[in-house]
Design a protein around this motif. Structure first.
Motif, PDB file in Angstrom:
ATOM      1  N   ALA A  39       0.805  -1.223   0.000  1.00 34.81           N
ATOM      2  CA  ALA A  39       0.000   0.000   0.000  1.00 34.81           C
ATOM      3  C   ALA A  39       0.835   1.269   0.000  1.00 34.81           C
ATOM      4  N   ASN A  40       2.148   1.144   0.126  1.00 36.72           N
ATOM      5  CA  ASN A  40       3.008   2.319   0.282  1.00 36.72           C
ATOM      6  C   ASN A  40       2.825   3.349  -0.817  1.00 36.72           C
ATOM      7  N   ILE A  41       2.719   2.907  -2.061  1.00 35.42           N
ATOM      8  CA  ILE A  41       2.679   3.860  -3.172  1.00 35.42           C
ATOM      9  C   ILE A  41       1.263   4.110  -3.684  1.00 35.42           C
ATOM     10  N   GLU A  42       0.269   3.577  -2.984  1.00 37.74           N
ATOM     11  CA  GLU A  42      -1.119   3.829  -3.372  1.00 37.74           C
ATOM     12  C   GLU A  42      -1.569   5.176  -2.809  1.00 37.74           C
ATOM     13  N   PRO A  43      -2.059   6.077  -3.654  1.00 31.05           N
ATOM     14  CA  PRO A  43      -2.467   7.401  -3.173  1.00 31.05           C
ATOM     15  C   PRO A  43      -3.872   7.411  -2.572  1.00 31.05           C
ATOM     16  N   TYR A  44      -4.208   8.536  -1.976  1.00 30.82           N
ATOM     17  CA  TYR A  44      -5.559   8.817  -1.484  1.00 30.82           C
ATOM     18  C   TYR A  44      -5.907   7.996  -0.242  1.00 30.82           C
ATOM     19  N   SER A  45      -7.169   7.850   0.013  1.00 31.89           N
ATOM     20  CA  SER A  45      -7.652   7.262   1.263  1.00 31.89           C
ATOM     21  C   SER A  45      -7.195   5.817   1.434  1.00 31.89           C
ATOM     22  N   LYS A  46      -6.804   5.496   2.644  1.00 31.90           N
ATOM     23  CA  LYS A  46      -6.437   4.118   2.978  1.00 31.90           C
ATOM     24  C   LYS A  46      -7.505   3.472   3.860  1.00 31.90           C
ATOM     25  N   ASP A  47      -8.756   3.821   3.634  1.00 29.86           N
ATOM     26  CA  ASP A  47      -9.831   3.247   4.437  1.00 29.86           C
ATOM     27  C   ASP A  47      -9.891   1.730   4.308  1.00 29.86           C
ATOM     28  N   TRP A  48      -9.480   1.202   3.159  1.00 30.95           N
ATOM     29  CA  TRP A  48      -9.499  -0.241   2.941  1.00 30.95           C
ATOM     30  C   TRP A  48      -8.433  -0.949   3.774  1.00 30.95           C
ATOM     31  N   VAL A  49      -7.344  -0.243   4.089  1.00 33.41           N
ATOM     32  CA  VAL A  49      -6.343  -0.812   4.989  1.00 33.41           C
ATOM     33  C   VAL A  49      -6.861  -0.791   6.427  1.00 33.41           C
ATOM     34  N   ILE A  50      -7.448   0.324   6.807  1.00 34.75           N
ATOM     35  CA  ILE A  50      -7.993   0.449   8.161  1.00 34.75           C
ATOM     36  C   ILE A  50      -9.057  -0.611   8.421  1.00 34.75           C
ATOM     37  N   SER A  51      -9.866  -0.908   7.402  1.00 36.74           N
ATOM     38  CA  SER A  51     -10.928  -1.904   7.566  1.00 36.74           C
ATOM     39  C   SER A  51     -10.363  -3.286   7.863  1.00 36.74           C
ATOM     40  N   GLN A  52      -9.133  -3.553   7.413  1.00 36.17           N
ATOM     41  CA  GLN A  52      -8.532  -4.861   7.670  1.00 36.17           C
ATOM     42  C   GLN A  52      -8.166  -5.026   9.145  1.00 36.17           C
ATOM     43  N   PHE A  53      -7.763  -3.937   9.802  1.00 38.10           N
ATOM     44  CA  PHE A  53      -7.540  -4.006  11.244  1.00 38.10           C
ATOM     45  C   PHE A  53      -8.859  -4.297  11.964  1.00 38.10           C
ATOM     46  N   ASN A  54      -9.910  -3.662  11.510  1.00 33.62           N
ATOM     47  CA  ASN A  54     -11.228  -3.902  12.102  1.00 33.62           C
ATOM     48  C   ASN A  54     -11.666  -5.345  11.905  1.00 33.62           C
ATOM     49  N   GLN A  55     -11.379  -5.893  10.725  1.00 29.72           N
ATOM     50  CA  GLN A  55     -11.723  -7.294  10.451  1.00 29.72           C
ATOM     51  C   GLN A  55     -10.988  -8.229  11.407  1.00 29.72           C
ATOM     52  N   LEU A  56      -9.698  -7.989  11.582  1.00 28.58           N
ATOM     53  CA  LEU A  56      -8.917  -8.836  12.481  1.00 28.58           C
ATOM     54  C   LEU A  56      -9.474  -8.798  13.901  1.00 28.58           C
ATOM     55  N   GLN A  57      -9.774  -7.610  14.382  1.00 29.31           N
ATOM     56  CA  GLN A  57     -10.291  -7.490  15.738  1.00 29.31           C
ATOM     57  C   GLN A  57     -11.690  -8.090  15.868  1.00 29.31           C
ATOM     58  N   ARG A  58     -12.469  -8.010  14.813  1.00 27.14           N
ATOM     59  CA  ARG A  58     -13.822  -8.586  14.839  1.00 27.14           C
ATOM     60  C   ARG A  58     -13.766 -10.090  15.107  1.00 27.14           C
ATOM     61  N   TYR A  59     -12.714 -10.741  14.631  1.00 33.60           N
ATOM     62  CA  TYR A  59     -12.593 -12.185  14.821  1.00 33.60           C
ATOM     63  C   TYR A  59     -11.617 -12.545  15.935  1.00 33.60           C
ATOM     64  N   GLY A  60     -11.314 -11.572  16.788  1.00 30.43           N
ATOM     65  CA  GLY A  60     -10.580 -11.847  18.014  1.00 30.43           C
ATOM     66  C   GLY A  60      -9.074 -11.753  17.928  1.00 30.43           C
ATOM     67  N   PHE A  61      -8.539 -11.279  16.790  1.00 29.00           N
ATOM     68  CA  PHE A  61      -7.085 -11.139  16.646  1.00 29.00           C
ATOM     69  C   PHE A  61      -6.684  -9.718  17.062  1.00 29.00           C
ATOM     70  N   TYR A  62      -6.207  -9.575  18.276  1.00 26.81           N
ATOM     71  CA  TYR A  62      -5.932  -8.252  18.844  1.00 26.81           C
ATOM     72  C   TYR A  62      -4.445  -7.901  18.904  1.00 26.81           C
ATOM     73  N   GLN A  63      -3.582  -8.909  18.875  1.00 23.94           N
ATOM     74  CA  GLN A  63      -2.142  -8.647  18.979  1.00 23.94           C
ATOM     75  C   GLN A  63      -1.586  -8.393  17.572  1.00 23.94           C
ATOM     76  N   ILE A  64      -1.523  -7.122  17.189  1.00 20.61           N
ATOM     77  CA  ILE A  64      -1.150  -6.754  15.819  1.00 20.61           C
ATOM     78  C   ILE A  64       0.066  -5.837  15.830  1.00 20.61           C
ATOM     79  N   ASP A  65       1.144  -6.293  15.213  1.00 17.79           N
ATOM     80  CA  ASP A  65       2.333  -5.462  15.023  1.00 17.79           C
ATOM     81  C   ASP A  65       2.373  -5.056  13.550  1.00 17.79           C
TER      82      ASP A  65
END
Length: 216
Positions: A39-65
């Motif tokens: 995603a480094n060189i993708e411009p504009y909103s990164k809402d789709w990246v943020i949603s992946q953190f939400n997905q992980l937490q929704r299924y109980g994966f909280y330890q994210i580095d």
């Protein structure tokens, strides 16, 4: 080897539950290495990246580095060694492959893949196939890094075209006729789970497998 190759992450309950079932411990105990490099060189909103953190937490994966293998001064090897799951974001497939080669992630992954669960999304799912050529199909990624060797990491023997609507799924037949591999055309509600070489489609949407007919 355990892979979950998605188009858009844990977009359906079946996909999230499939990921949970790929570990012998509870999701809250799983350490996730989130690699946003594509995603480094993708411009504009990164809402789709943020949603992946939400997905992980929704299924109980909280330890994210968050570990970018392209960042200067980051000992990503040591940090990823401690992780049970490698979650690679989507983005530009050409850039991702270039960085994977330049930074030695391809060699490191070969040595560590059997002790991790690899989750790909879009570009990082394509990365695991024999070639990333599908990334250049219109509308697709721009080859901003100018690489000519499109050989993927080859952990599976098929290709993947993500983000397909019904028309795109049908249009992929033409590409398959030119390709040396079978091709999965999948929409954003579909993923492919691969365990020890056995592929299983998990879908709440639409997909199609174009098998390669071998000539006599």
């Amino acid at each position: 080897m355990k892979l979950l190759l998605t188009s858009s992450g844990l977009s359906k309950r079946q996909i999230g539950e499939a990921l949970q079932g790929m570990f012998d411990k509870s999701p809250s105990e799983v350490k996730v290495g989130f690699i946003p490099t594509a995603a480094n060189i993708e411009p504009y909103s990164k809402d789709w990246v943020i949603s992946q953190f939400n997905q992980l937490q929704r299924y109980g994966f909280y330890q994210i580095d968050i570990v970018d293998i392209a960042a200067d001064g980051v000992d990503w090897r040591a940090r990823l060694e401690e992780c049970d799951m490698l979650w690679l974001s989507g983005g530009n497939t050409f850039y991702l492959l270039d960085q994977v080669r330049k930074n030695g992630f391809d060699e490191w992954l070969r040595e560590n893949i059997d002790s991790k669960v690899y989750v790909g999304g879009s570009a990082s799912s394509i990365l695991m196939t024999p070639t990333i050529a599908v990334a250049g199909l219109e509308p697709g990624d721009e080859n901003t890094v100018g690489i000519s060797d499109l050989t993927g990491l080859g952990y599976v023997d098929f290709e993947i075209e993500p983000h397909c609507d019904a028309a795109r799924i049908e249009a992929m037949k033409e590409y398959t006729e030119r390709s040396d591999n079978a091709v999965y055309a999948i929409d954003d509600l579909t993923a492919i789970k691969v365990v020890d070489g056995n592929a299983e489609v998990i879908s709440g949407g639409s997909w199609k497998l174009y098998k390669k007919v071998k000539s006599e």
